[in-house]
Scaffold this motif. Structure first.
Motif, PDB file in Angstrom:
ATOM      1  N   LEU A  13       0.830  -1.200   0.000  1.00 25.07           N
ATOM      2  CA  LEU A  13       0.000   0.000   0.000  1.00 25.07           C
ATOM      3  C   LEU A  13       0.872   1.260   0.000  1.00 25.07           C
ATOM      4  CD1 LEU A  13      -2.844   1.183   0.142  1.00 25.07           C
ATOM      5  CD2 LEU A  13      -2.701   1.028   2.629  1.00 25.07           C
ATOM      6  N   LYS A  17       1.016   4.164  -2.956  1.00 30.76           N
ATOM      7  CA  LYS A  17       0.827   5.597  -2.666  1.00 30.76           C
ATOM      8  C   LYS A  17       2.022   6.409  -3.155  1.00 30.76           C
ATOM      9  CE  LYS A  17      -2.093   5.437   1.457  1.00 30.76           C
ATOM     10  NZ  LYS A  17      -2.103   5.714   2.893  1.00 30.76           N
ATOM     11  N   ASP A  31      -9.796  13.530  -8.650  1.00 31.14           N
ATOM     12  CA  ASP A  31     -10.692  12.468  -8.225  1.00 31.14           C
ATOM     13  C   ASP A  31     -10.130  11.842  -6.959  1.00 31.14           C
ATOM     14  OD1 ASP A  31     -12.858  10.776  -8.243  1.00 31.14           O
ATOM     15  OD2 ASP A  31     -12.366   9.795 -10.130  1.00 31.14           O
ATOM     16  N   ASP A  32     -10.987  11.113  -6.229  1.00 33.77           N
ATOM     17  CA  ASP A  32     -10.541  10.410  -5.031  1.00 33.77           C
ATOM     18  C   ASP A  32      -9.770   9.157  -5.425  1.00 33.77           C
ATOM     19  OD1 ASP A  32     -11.835  12.204  -3.386  1.00 33.77           O
ATOM     20  OD2 ASP A  32     -13.693  11.038  -3.331  1.00 33.77           O
ATOM     21  N   LEU A  33      -8.943   8.721  -4.502  1.00 32.52           N
ATOM     22  CA  LEU A  33      -8.190   7.491  -4.713  1.00 32.52           C
ATOM     23  C   LEU A  33      -8.456   6.583  -3.520  1.00 32.52           C
ATOM     24  CD1 LEU A  33      -6.056   5.869  -6.301  1.00 32.52           C
ATOM     25  CD2 LEU A  33      -4.317   7.039  -4.946  1.00 32.52           C
ATOM     26  N   THR A  34      -9.022   5.439  -3.775  1.00 32.06           N
ATOM     27  CA  THR A  34      -9.292   4.454  -2.728  1.00 32.06           C
ATOM     28  C   THR A  34      -8.473   3.215  -3.044  1.00 32.06           C
ATOM     29  OG1 THR A  34     -11.556   5.271  -2.463  1.00 32.06           O
ATOM     30  CG2 THR A  34     -11.068   3.079  -1.578  1.00 32.06           C
ATOM     31  N   LEU A  35      -7.731   2.762  -2.050  1.00 31.72           N
ATOM     32  CA  LEU A  35      -6.880   1.587  -2.255  1.00 31.72           C
ATOM     33  C   LEU A  35      -7.247   0.499  -1.257  1.00 31.72           C
ATOM     34  CD1 LEU A  35      -3.448   3.430  -2.535  1.00 31.72           C
ATOM     35  CD2 LEU A  35      -4.807   2.507  -4.405  1.00 31.72           C
ATOM     36  N   LEU A  36      -7.236  -0.714  -1.716  1.00 34.04           N
ATOM     37  CA  LEU A  36      -7.432  -1.879  -0.880  1.00 34.04           C
ATOM     38  C   LEU A  36      -6.405  -2.909  -1.321  1.00 34.04           C
ATOM     39  CD1 LEU A  36      -9.034  -3.637   1.163  1.00 34.04           C
ATOM     40  CD2 LEU A  36     -10.449  -4.354  -0.773  1.00 34.04           C
TER      41      LEU A  36
END
Length: 186
Positions: A13, A17, A31-36
């Motif tokens: 992760l 980033k 835009d948003d950035l969502t990480l999983l």
């Protein structure tokens, strides 16, 4: 992701980033950035290394152990204690199991049910390190009988420790619970 597939989710992760930050080069996000990040598989996998029981192989053994994701996820204290325990057991096998000459050695590492298990195996002379009592640390080191401190440190690193002699092999199993990551100092 493909260049370092065995990293922990936390390290992966952080790398993603960092790569995204380098890519945008300071530009405002639009835009948003969502990480999983999730790791599949490895939890029940077993890895094994076979080496001659020669102290010169200690760095290779340490590198093998450090590559195991569950080991990297231990807190520093537990990871350091484990490293000392593994080195202590390996060096003792190198010195005593085969009369100071190299002989077969293997270490298997696995994770099941939130338990990290390390299984040490050698074909040397029968020796149960758990049969020995802990040194009396209330006596000054200069007055104590030498020996026993290494297995004491191994016991401190482990949540469970067992020995058996099977098919002319010494088999020592060291288990660490992966929840709570701290052993008692008592």
């Amino acid at each position: 992701l493909t260049s370092r597939p065995n990293e922990t989710p936390a390290i992966t992760l952080a790398a993603i980033k960092s790569a995204v930050a380098a890519f945008v080069n300071g530009a405002e996000p639009f835009d948003d950035l969502t990480l999983l990040v999730a790791r599949f598989g490895d939890t029940g996998a077993e890895r094994r290394i076979d080496l001659p029981a020669d102290a010169a192989n200690a760095p290779e053994l340490n590198e093998f152990l450090s590559s195991f994701p569950a080991v990297r996820e231990l807190d520093d204290r537990r990871r350091n204690r484990l490293s000392v325990a593994v080195e202590e057991l390996f060096v003792n096998i190198c010195k005593y199991a085969y009369g100071g000459k190299p002989g077969p050695f293997s270490l298997s590492v696995s994770v099941q049910n939130k338990r990290l298990a390390l299984v040490f195996s050698d074909s040397g002379i029968a020796f149960d390190p758990l049969a020995h009592t802990d040194p009396d640390l209330s006596i000054p080191a200069t007055e104590r009988v030498p020996g026993g401190l290494g297995i004491f440190l191994v016991r401190k690193a482990a949540d469970e420790l067992s020995y058996r002699r099977e098919a002319d092999k010494n088999i020592l199993t060291l288990v660490i619970q992966l929840t709570g990551n701290v052993t008692s100092d008592t």
